[in-house]
Design a protein around this motif. Structure first.
Motif, mmCIF file in Angstrom:
data_model
loop_
_atom_site.group_PDB
_atom_site.id
_atom_site.type_symbol
_atom_site.label_atom_id
_atom_site.label_comp_id
_atom_site.label_asym_id
_atom_site.label_seq_id
_atom_site.Cartn_x
_atom_site.Cartn_y
_atom_site.Cartn_z
ATOM 1 N N GLN A 61 -30.918 30.719 -91.390
ATOM 2 C CA GLN A 61 -32.083 30.692 -92.290
ATOM 3 C C GLN A 61 -33.316 30.280 -91.502
ATOM 4 O O GLN A 61 -33.249 29.383 -90.675
ATOM 5 C CB GLN A 61 -31.863 29.623 -93.375
ATOM 6 C CG GLN A 61 -30.740 29.935 -94.321
ATOM 7 C CD GLN A 61 -31.233 30.822 -95.466
ATOM 8 O OE1 GLN A 61 -32.403 31.135 -95.545
ATOM 9 N NE2 GLN A 61 -30.322 31.240 -96.325
ATOM 10 N N VAL A 62 -34.420 30.936 -91.748
ATOM 11 C CA VAL A 62 -35.671 30.523 -91.108
ATOM 12 C C VAL A 62 -36.736 30.282 -92.162
ATOM 13 O O VAL A 62 -36.612 30.719 -93.305
ATOM 14 C CB VAL A 62 -36.205 31.563 -90.086
ATOM 15 C CG1 VAL A 62 -35.279 31.687 -88.901
ATOM 16 C CG2 VAL A 62 -36.453 32.913 -90.739
ATOM 17 N N ARG A 63 -37.768 29.581 -91.758
ATOM 18 C CA ARG A 63 -38.877 29.297 -92.671
ATOM 19 C C ARG A 63 -39.966 30.342 -92.478
ATOM 20 O O ARG A 63 -40.867 30.169 -91.650
ATOM 21 C CB ARG A 63 -39.405 27.886 -92.406
ATOM 22 C CG ARG A 63 -38.400 26.853 -92.853
ATOM 23 C CD ARG A 63 -39.024 25.534 -93.073
ATOM 24 N NE ARG A 63 -40.233 25.580 -93.862
ATOM 25 C CZ ARG A 63 -41.104 24.591 -93.930
ATOM 26 N NH1 ARG A 63 -40.880 23.473 -93.243
ATOM 27 N NH2 ARG A 63 -42.180 24.681 -94.666
ATOM 28 N N GLU A 64 -39.883 31.386 -93.249
ATOM 29 C CA GLU A 64 -40.858 32.482 -93.123
ATOM 30 C C GLU A 64 -42.281 32.034 -93.454
ATOM 31 O O GLU A 64 -43.240 32.690 -93.079
ATOM 32 C CB GLU A 64 -40.449 33.661 -94.014
ATOM 33 C CG GLU A 64 -39.584 34.699 -93.323
ATOM 34 C CD GLU A 64 -40.175 35.243 -92.010
ATOM 35 O OE1 GLU A 64 -41.400 35.223 -91.833
ATOM 36 O OE2 GLU A 64 -39.376 35.652 -91.140
ATOM 37 N N ALA A 78 -40.220 32.362 -86.670
ATOM 38 C CA ALA A 78 -40.347 31.312 -87.683
ATOM 39 C C ALA A 78 -39.355 30.191 -87.340
ATOM 40 O O ALA A 78 -38.288 30.463 -86.792
ATOM 41 C CB ALA A 78 -40.039 31.898 -89.050
ATOM 42 N N PRO A 79 -39.690 28.945 -87.656
ATOM 43 C CA PRO A 79 -38.775 27.831 -87.342
ATOM 44 C C PRO A 79 -37.448 27.954 -88.096
ATOM 45 O O PRO A 79 -37.418 28.480 -89.210
ATOM 46 C CB PRO A 79 -39.531 26.590 -87.837
ATOM 47 C CG PRO A 79 -40.943 27.000 -87.985
ATOM 48 C CD PRO A 79 -40.941 28.474 -88.272
ATOM 49 N N ILE A 80 -36.408 27.445 -87.471
ATOM 50 C CA ILE A 80 -35.089 27.454 -88.123
ATOM 51 C C ILE A 80 -35.108 26.460 -89.284
ATOM 52 O O ILE A 80 -35.630 25.355 -89.160
ATOM 53 C CB ILE A 80 -33.980 27.087 -87.105
ATOM 54 C CG1 ILE A 80 -33.885 28.208 -86.059
ATOM 55 C CG2 ILE A 80 -32.641 26.871 -87.795
ATOM 56 C CD1 ILE A 80 -33.022 27.879 -84.877
ATOM 57 N N ASP A 81 -34.531 26.880 -90.390
ATOM 58 C CA ASP A 81 -34.557 26.056 -91.590
ATOM 59 C C ASP A 81 -33.250 25.261 -91.703
ATOM 60 O O ASP A 81 -32.335 25.658 -92.421
ATOM 61 C CB ASP A 81 -34.742 26.961 -92.810
ATOM 62 C CG ASP A 81 -34.952 26.142 -94.069
ATOM 63 O OD1 ASP A 81 -34.903 24.902 -93.988
ATOM 64 O OD2 ASP A 81 -35.154 26.750 -95.128
#
Ligand code: GDP
Length: 311
Positions: A3-6, A199-202
């Motif tokens: 999951q990433v933080r779009e 995007a950063p990893i969530d």
């Protein structure tokens, strides 16, 4: 699938002095409407420090954050000068990509090489902005070749070598994907950031890890640690452990948290994995230290510090 933080991007802006970082960030702020109409940029985005002006170098890293198309973009200014190698390295560890600004006439200069080397070492993917395209003697295609040569010389990997190029005049507020088709918009720069910077990893469900990368000081709040939440979440009022670099641990209560918007710091109640924030509440917080849950203490690797930090 990871999951990433779009809704978030963290980038550093890097350049040789005078290639136009400050002007570019000012334009990005204006274009995005992060400033309200009646709110003027009282001081230039990243050049406000007097010593900086005097010495013509950027000494203090400053954070700017811009909202564009539902995405929050943290832009960290990075000193170009080799005396600040430790700080540059630390900033590179907080971001997922860099915006490399190169003067379309001057081409690659010593600080371009220095900061690009650091970015490539951290496996970051650069977006290249060829700035000052309005200069009558600008030579964009030659300079792009020079940039490519520099990437190769500095050992860029295949992904890094595929860098996108945006041509811009920060002075005129124009940019485009082709050197001779300038449009009065900064949209190509923003869209390229959203597309090419990961995007950063969530991983907000993992135990908290926040690392202090930069220090600030405020008369009311005392020392403030600025850094990235690498995983988990952090809340105001939470009791957390501060893992010192000497191996000791001190518990403290998070008294205030700040996010960034425009050139300002704004109070927030909670931050999560990927966010770049400022944390207050611990008097003797220092660069390189990790904040984590009291019941789950795991320090992040230490950071290089080779310049005087704020006392
Ligand atoms: P920094 O040191 O990288 O932050 O560079 P600045 O943003 O302070 O810009 C240095 C100088 O270059 C200033 O005089 C700017 O007005 C000028 N400058 C910045 N961007 C442009 C541009 O796109 N075109 C031209 N012609 N000059 C620019």
């Amino acid at each position: 699938m990871t999951q990433v933080r779009e809704d978030l991007r963290n980038i550093a802006i890097i350049a040789h002095v005078d290639h136009g970082k400050t002007t570019l960030v000012d334009q990005l702020l204006h274009y995005s409407g992060t400033f309200r109409e009646n709110e003027q940029v009282a001081e230039r985005a990243m050049d406000s420090n007097d010593i900086e002006k005097e010495r013509g170098i950027t000494i203090l890293a400053k954070n700017t954050a811009i909202n564009y198309k539902d995405t929050h973009i943290n832009i960290l200014d990075t000193p170009g000068h080799a005396d600040f190698g430790g700080e540059v390295e630390r900033i590179m560890k907080m971001v997922d990509g860099v915006l490399l600004v190169v003067d379309a006439f001057e081409g690659c200069m010593p600080q371009t090489r220095f900061v690009l080397k650091k970015a490539l070492e951290q496996k970051l993917r650069p977006v290249v902005v060829l700035n000052k395209i309005d200069r009558p003697n600008a030579r964009p295609s030659e300079v792009v070749d020079e940039v490519l040569d520099l990437f190769i010389e500095l050992g860029a990997d295949d992904d890094q070598l595929e860098f996108p190029v945006v041509y811009a005049s920060a002075l005129n507020g124009t940019s485009s994907y082709e050197p001779d088709a300038q449009e009065e918009t900064m949209q190509p720069i923003f869209d390229t950031i959203l597309e090419h910077i990961p995007a950063p990893i969530d991983n907000q469900n993992d135990p908290l890890q926040f690392q202090v990368t930069l220090l600030d000081y405020n008369d009311y709040l005392g020392r403030i640690g600025i850094g990235r939440v690498f995983r988990g979440t952090i809340q105001v009022g939470q009791q957390v452990a501060l893992m010192k670099t000497d191996g000791t641990v001190k518990n403290f209560r998070v008294s205030k948290l700040f996010g960034f918007i425009g050139l300002k710091r704004v109070e927030i109640e909670e931050a999560k994995a990927g966010d770049i924030i400022a944390v207050a509440g611990m008097e003797d917080i220092n660069v390189g230290e990790t904040v984590c849950p009291i019941e789950n203490q795991e320090a992040l690797p230490t950071l290089r510090i080779d310049e005087p930090t704020l006392q």
